[in-house]
Design an enzyme around this catalytic site. Sequence first.
Site, PDB file in Angstrom:
ATOM      1  N   ARG A 113       7.956   6.499  -3.596  1.00 47.50           N
ATOM      2  CA  ARG A 113       8.290   7.235  -2.357  1.00 47.50           C
ATOM      3  C   ARG A 113       7.538   6.585  -1.206  1.00 47.50           C
ATOM      4  O   ARG A 113       6.463   6.036  -1.402  1.00 47.50           O
ATOM      5  CB  ARG A 113       7.887   8.693  -2.464  1.00 47.50           C
ATOM      6  CG  ARG A 113       6.367   8.924  -2.536  1.00 47.50           C
ATOM      7  CD  ARG A 113       6.029  10.344  -2.943  1.00 47.50           C
ATOM      8  NE  ARG A 113       6.464  10.572  -4.321  1.00 47.50           N
ATOM      9  CZ  ARG A 113       5.791  10.141  -5.379  1.00 47.50           C
ATOM     10  NH1 ARG A 113       4.670   9.471  -5.227  1.00 47.50           N
ATOM     11  NH2 ARG A 113       6.236  10.373  -6.591  1.00 47.50           N
TER      12      ARG A 113
ATOM     13  N   ASP B  19      -3.597  -1.698  -2.464  1.00 41.53           N
ATOM     14  CA  ASP B  19      -4.814  -2.119  -1.746  1.00 41.53           C
ATOM     15  C   ASP B  19      -6.083  -1.532  -2.363  1.00 41.53           C
ATOM     16  O   ASP B  19      -7.154  -2.139  -2.293  1.00 41.53           O
ATOM     17  CB  ASP B  19      -4.728  -1.823  -0.249  1.00 41.53           C
ATOM     18  CG  ASP B  19      -4.376  -0.385   0.077  1.00 41.53           C
ATOM     19  OD1 ASP B  19      -4.492  -0.017   1.253  1.00 41.53           O
ATOM     20  OD2 ASP B  19      -4.014   0.375  -0.838  1.00 41.53           O
TER      21      ASP B  19
ATOM     22  N   SER C 244       0.812  -1.222   0.000  1.00 43.71           N
ATOM     23  CA  SER C 244       0.000   0.000   0.000  1.00 43.71           C
ATOM     24  C   SER C 244       0.845   1.272   0.000  1.00 43.71           C
ATOM     25  O   SER C 244       0.747   2.112   0.914  1.00 43.71           O
ATOM     26  CB  SER C 244      -0.914  -0.030   1.222  1.00 43.71           C
ATOM     27  OG  SER C 244      -1.677  -1.204   1.183  1.00 43.71           O
TER      28      SER C 244
HETATM   29  O1  LIG Z   1      -4.267   0.919   3.627  1.00 43.85           O
HETATM   30  P1  LIG Z   1      -3.455   2.129   3.993  1.00 43.85           P
HETATM   31  O2  LIG Z   1      -2.200   1.816   4.649  1.00 43.85           O
HETATM   32  O3  LIG Z   1      -4.274   3.156   4.712  1.00 43.85           O
HETATM   33  O4  LIG Z   1      -3.051   2.789   2.560  1.00 43.85           O
HETATM   34  C1  LIG Z   1      -3.896   3.672   1.866  1.00 43.85           C
HETATM   35  C2  LIG Z   1      -3.035   4.417   0.853  1.00 43.85           C
HETATM   36  O5  LIG Z   1      -2.007   5.105   1.578  1.00 43.85           O
HETATM   37  C3  LIG Z   1      -1.174   5.885   0.721  1.00 43.85           C
HETATM   38  O6  LIG Z   1      -0.249   6.593   1.511  1.00 43.85           O
HETATM   39  C4  LIG Z   1      -0.433   4.990  -0.245  1.00 43.85           C
HETATM   40  O7  LIG Z   1       0.412   5.753  -1.102  1.00 43.85           O
HETATM   41  C5  LIG Z   1      -1.429   4.194  -1.089  1.00 43.85           C
HETATM   42  O8  LIG Z   1      -0.749   3.266  -1.922  1.00 43.85           O
HETATM   43  C6  LIG Z   1      -2.397   3.445  -0.180  1.00 43.85           C
HETATM   44  O9  LIG Z   1      -3.402   2.853  -0.973  1.00 43.85           O
END
Ligand SMILES: O=P(O)(O)OC[C@H]1O[C@@H](O)[C@H](O)[C@@H](O)[C@@H]1O
Length: 481
Positions: A172, A210, A157
């Site tokens: 990043r 995700d 994610s």
């Molecule tokens: O499931 P999490 O950890 O809240 O992630 C949500 C999104 O968080 C962002 O910071 C990521 O760049 C994404 O790729 C990701 O989908």
Amino acid sequence: MVHLGPKAPPSRKGSMADVPRSLLDQIKQIETLFTVKPEKLISISDHFVKELDKGLSKQGGNIPMIPGWVLDYPTGEEKGDYLAIDLGGTNLRVVLVKLGGDRTFDTTQSKYSLPSSMRTGTADELFSFIADCLDKFVKEEFPEGVSSPLPLGFTFSYPASQDAINMGVLQRWTKGFDIDGVEGHDVVPMLQKFISQKNVPINVVALINDTTGTLIASMYTDSEAKLGLIFGTGVNGAYYDVVKDIPKLEGKLPADVSPDSPMAVNCEYGAFDNEHLVLPRTKYDIQIDQESPRPGQQSYEKMIAGYYLGELLRLILLDLAKDGFIFENQNLSKLQKPYVMDTSYPARIEEDPYENLSDVESLFLQLGIVTTEPERKLIRAICEIIGTRAARLSICGIAAICKKRGYKTAHCAADGSVYTKYPNFKQRAAQGLRDIFQWNTKEDPIVIVPAEDGSGAGAAIIAALTEKRLAAGLSVGIKGN
Ligand SMILES: O=P(O)(O)OC[C@H]1O[C@@H](O)[C@H](O)[C@@H](O)[C@@H]1O
Ligand SMILES: Nc1ncnc2c1ncn2[C@@H]1O[C@H](COP(=O)(O)OP(=O)(O)O)[C@@H](O)[C@H]1O
């Protein structure tokens, strides 16, 4: 005593009669800073559409708009045992998904909290930790061992560029992560190396985001699902575009991918408005950005995502305390610690059902702060203001994708603890969509609905789709991949 059945939970009236004018004025000032009017929502979402288009263009823009190389829609007939891991911002989940081949699936899963030190540790520590969790899970679920390596869908994610579905180069870190040696590298071999070293019988078949997994898993069971959304530690959305409408893919397509082919796009729209043209940032948002490991990045995410909302509350309270409005003669040493409040704090404060906010009182006592009732009412009001802005800004990405794709109706499948747990998020978000679209229908045509388990089942379905393509000798990425 007449027994009228189970007592209804207390619902708070919330009188502010005992709150002094000085505190009411502060609440009003913060409310003015954090209010996003309907016309502002409309202008933000219109700019958002332009930024989504820019992200798909050859020159690119703030929003990465990453083609996810999921080139088929799930048929519902996918079948078999697949492993999935979900490396989110807060937890690592390992999921065994049994696809039934009839639009049904069964999941068994374990959740491992990511040690907070892991965010700033080494790449080897991170991938070794994941391989250890996989090893533990496989030994528990398959005590007799497995006849052949299990295919694995790796839900990662974070923004990862993908020239093919079985690779992903981290652009990043986000959500407070700052691990050396990963940005600019393909994370699939980094994980596979540790899996092989520990002799875990697993093959990483696909890397997915995700939100892409959420989209695919939700389409598997809901034909109206058109967006996959996460409102969790971070914020993001995915949808299906069409290859020919993605200029940056021109000339890169293998012959067996038709220009009319669907293409799942991981927007990575947490990066929206890094140029600060439209989002109504306050001094608190600016401080969060400046103190984060990646200043200048993820501007939209830092105003609305779970990793940041508790910190926003903390900064506002510290500011009011510094100006002498609250917490007189209190020891604020615990409150001074960055990120001491996660977003469960404003959530629990908004959920306190008592007139005297006794739950809020005990929450702050744990931070060594004795609060007065008027102070607790101010704290509650500020949480409602933060939560309302987060929900209203959160739907701008949804509105932009729907406007861009011309969706008149849509089920927007959402997951993540802010969506599933933050009080009133759903109602506030729905009102934000109504303010943008100004529908005059009885039922909202575009609605946010609970998603299927994207980072589990979604990853498994995508792994199954990928295996099918590879078995048929079809491409799973740009030319040469
Ligand atoms: O499931 P999490 O950890 O809240 O992630 C949500 C999104 O968080 C962002 O910071 C990521 O760049 C994404 O790729 C990701 O989908
Ligand atoms: N009760 C709650 N209400 C809203 N947000 C919460 C709540 N509890 C935790 N959070 C926030 O949710 C985020 C975790 O989101 P979650 O979706 O569970 O995990 P991940 O982002 O790793 O997929 C954290 O940033 C945390 O601050």
